[in-house]
Scaffold this motif. Structure first.
Motif, PDB file in Angstrom:
ATOM      1  N   PHE A 172       1.025   4.753   1.043  1.00  0.00           N
ATOM      2  CA  PHE A 172       0.510   5.709   2.081  1.00  0.00           C
ATOM      3  C   PHE A 172       0.636   7.367   1.545  1.00  0.00           C
ATOM      4  O   PHE A 172      -0.083   8.195   1.816  1.00  0.00           O
ATOM      5  CB  PHE A 172       1.081   5.770   3.548  1.00  0.00           C
ATOM      6  CG  PHE A 172       0.262   4.925   4.454  1.00  0.00           C
ATOM      7  CD1 PHE A 172      -0.325   3.724   4.033  1.00  0.00           C
ATOM      8  CD2 PHE A 172      -0.259   5.431   5.605  1.00  0.00           C
ATOM      9  CE1 PHE A 172      -1.008   2.654   5.106  1.00  0.00           C
ATOM     10  CE2 PHE A 172      -0.816   4.609   6.623  1.00  0.00           C
ATOM     11  CZ  PHE A 172      -1.333   3.337   6.423  1.00  0.00           C
ATOM     12  N   THR A 222      -6.143   6.980   7.458  1.00  0.00           N
ATOM     13  CA  THR A 222      -5.470   5.668   7.903  1.00  0.00           C
ATOM     14  C   THR A 222      -4.072   5.985   8.580  1.00  0.00           C
ATOM     15  O   THR A 222      -3.215   6.601   8.025  1.00  0.00           O
ATOM     16  CB  THR A 222      -5.471   4.637   6.702  1.00  0.00           C
ATOM     17  OG1 THR A 222      -6.902   4.723   6.225  1.00  0.00           O
ATOM     18  CG2 THR A 222      -5.231   3.333   7.174  1.00  0.00           C
ATOM     19  N   GLU A 225       0.815  -1.131  -0.193  1.00  0.00           N
ATOM     20  CA  GLU A 225       0.120  -0.125  -0.026  1.00  0.00           C
ATOM     21  C   GLU A 225       0.731   1.213  -0.138  1.00  0.00           C
ATOM     22  O   GLU A 225       1.810   1.226   0.672  1.00  0.00           O
ATOM     23  CB  GLU A 225      -0.898   0.028   1.321  1.00  0.00           C
ATOM     24  CG  GLU A 225      -1.995  -1.081   1.205  1.00  0.00           C
ATOM     25  CD  GLU A 225      -2.826  -0.906   2.488  1.00  0.00           C
ATOM     26  OE1 GLU A 225      -4.015  -0.988   2.491  1.00  0.00           O
ATOM     27  OE2 GLU A 225      -2.329  -0.681   3.678  1.00  0.00           O
ATOM     28  N   PRO A 233      -4.940   3.381   0.470  1.00  0.00           N
ATOM     29  CA  PRO A 233      -5.516   3.399   2.011  1.00  0.00           C
ATOM     30  C   PRO A 233      -6.200   5.026   2.000  1.00  0.00           C
ATOM     31  O   PRO A 233      -5.599   5.907   1.586  1.00  0.00           O
ATOM     32  CB  PRO A 233      -4.213   3.442   2.809  1.00  0.00           C
ATOM     33  CG  PRO A 233      -3.050   3.123   1.818  1.00  0.00           C
ATOM     34  CD  PRO A 233      -3.406   3.341   0.617  1.00  0.00           C
ATOM     35  N   GLN A 234      -7.275   4.957   2.654  1.00  0.00           N
ATOM     36  CA  GLN A 234      -8.132   6.139   2.754  1.00  0.00           C
ATOM     37  C   GLN A 234      -7.440   7.099   3.650  1.00  0.00           C
ATOM     38  O   GLN A 234      -6.722   6.921   4.643  1.00  0.00           O
ATOM     39  CB  GLN A 234      -9.465   5.736   3.427  1.00  0.00           C
ATOM     40  CG  GLN A 234     -10.231   6.914   3.384  1.00  0.00           C
ATOM     41  CD  GLN A 234     -11.712   6.645   4.067  1.00  0.00           C
ATOM     42  OE1 GLN A 234     -12.201   6.529   5.092  1.00  0.00           O
ATOM     43  NE2 GLN A 234     -12.651   6.074   3.085  1.00  0.00           N
TER      44      GLN A 234
END
Length: 414
Positions: A142, A209, A140, A205-206
């Motif tokens: 970020f 997060t 992911e 990722p929202q």
């Protein structure tokens, strides 16, 4: 929709909205880039809160204008993609204005299991392309540019925060990528110009997060390198220098920034990645046991005090308008923060507005201030340490160091 219409976008976690003119023109490009940052769109007339932190306004088919009153620079017309690039920067600043407890690093951050690995910014080191390559491997993203950091006030754990913004790649892509990776990236770049392209087709990722920081990797891209990519430990001194220079959360007390950087470099692995081909580097990072079962970066309870944001002070400059009297005494001003890492010493003034890295002479003088010596007596001590340097030069060095510390609110005549 009316071409003259305006809407305000309220982003989660931001105090002020973004004003968008001609949303039917702007949003088809903007929405994919900010796809991981939830927002609501409402007529600006319905808002009675803070004014917009920025306004994005198409001027014609090829030029958009970003107006950001707090940016400290005049509005300028750009092509649409570059205007969005500038908007992303302003969104990062508004995040910090809305959460003044956050630090922020110029860095990329990706997940390795349940930990974040931070890649501090290094010009032309290829961190965004590395982020995209690691995303292809299942990590992911970020952030590929700025990473807000928060310290849990109870546990002291230091976590990074996702921004929900698509990674931005420099275009065109390098010609040494495999056909598979090149195709995977290009299939996912829907917003681009000649300079930049946003990797919009990935799961982000929202925004908001969080995940604990587990490691720091300093990038060193070397196009002449023929050996395999390598990961080696970095000294805390070098790691501190990298983190302090990449911080831009200036609403946070400088002493707190130093303590957080010190905790990061002491409690998690800090490694240097040297590489030529980005795919080799990503494969090494993906497979190495050095980035598995990572600890969580954590501050000691004793260091958790003093991490509150700065008060909005308007301090007058200290003007040293006369030569330093070496026959006089100087005393350290209260509430300073001092940290030593190897041969380096960092100081933050009590007001919290600046971080200074002292050279070897200044570091010795800072230590001698505790001995209650005059400047002339400090010169005598320095003569015993630097026998090859003339007394005249040492007097100038000591006077210069004392003048600098005085001007920077670290000491005062006593």
């Amino acid at each position: 929709m009316d071409k003259t219409a305006e809407v305000c976008l309220n982003f989660a976690g931001l105090d002020a909205p973004l004003r968008v003119a001609q949303p039917d023109v702007v949003r088809p490009l903007l929405d994919p880039v900010i796809g991981g940052w939830p927002f609501s769109a409402v007529p600006c007339a319905d808002l009675h809160a803070k004014p917009a932190f920025a306004t994005l306004r198409p001027r014609d088919a090829k030029k958009w204008r970003l107006e950001a009153p707090l940016a400290g620079k005049p509005a300028a017309d750009h092509n649409p993609v570059n205007a969005i690039c500038d908007l992303v920067v302003e969104m990062s600043w508004e995040r910090l204005r809305s959460r003044p407890d956050l630090l922020c690093l110029h860095a990329a951050a990706l997940t390795f299991d349940d930990r974040l690995v931070i890649f501090p910014n290094a010009r032309r080191a290829g961190k965004s392309l590395l982020s995209a390559t690691l995303a292809h491997a299942g990590h992911e993203v970020f952030s590929d540019d700025f990473v807000p950091l928060a310290v849990d006030p109870q546990s002291g754990v230091i976590s990074g925060m996702a921004n929900g913004i698509a990674p931005r790649l420099r275009m065109p892509l390098p010609d040494n990528l495999s056909a598979t990776l090149d195709s995977w990236i290009m299939d996912r770049i829907a917003v681009r110009n000649k300079q930049y392209g946003y990797l919009t087709g990935i799961d982000l990722p929202q925004s908001g997060t969080v995940a604990p920081v587990g490691a720091i990797v300093v990038l060193e891209g070397d196009p002449t390198m023929t050996a395999p990519a390598s990961l080696t430990p970095v000294t805390q001194e070098e790691a501190m220098a990298s983190l302090v220079t990449q911080n831009f959360g200036r609403q946070v007390h400088a002493g707190a920034i130093l303590r957080v950087a010190d905790a990061l470099t002491r409690t998690v692995p800090v490694l240097r990645l040297r590489y030529n081909r980005v795919e080799d580097a990503a494969a090494l990072l993906h497979e190495t046991p050095l980035l598995r079962d990572l600890p969580a970066a954590q501050m000691a309870k004793a260091d958790l005090s003093g991490t509150l944001p700065l008060a909005p002070l308007d301090l007058p400059d200290v003007v040293v308008d006369r030569p330093v009297d070496l026959d006089g005494y100087f005393a350290k001003l209260p509430d300073f923060t001092a940290l030593e890492t190897g041969t380096a010493m960092y100081l933050a003034d009590g007001d919290g507005f600046a971080i200074h890295r002292l050279n070897s002479v200044s570091a010795i003088i800072w230590t001698l201030l505790d001995e209650g010596l005059t400047g002339a007596e400090m010169v005598e001590v320095m003569q015993g340490l630097y026998v090859e340097i003339s007394e005249e030069q040492l007097r100038a060095d000591v006077a210069g160091a004392l003048a600098f510390m005085w001007q920077q609110r670290l000491i005062a005549p006593s």
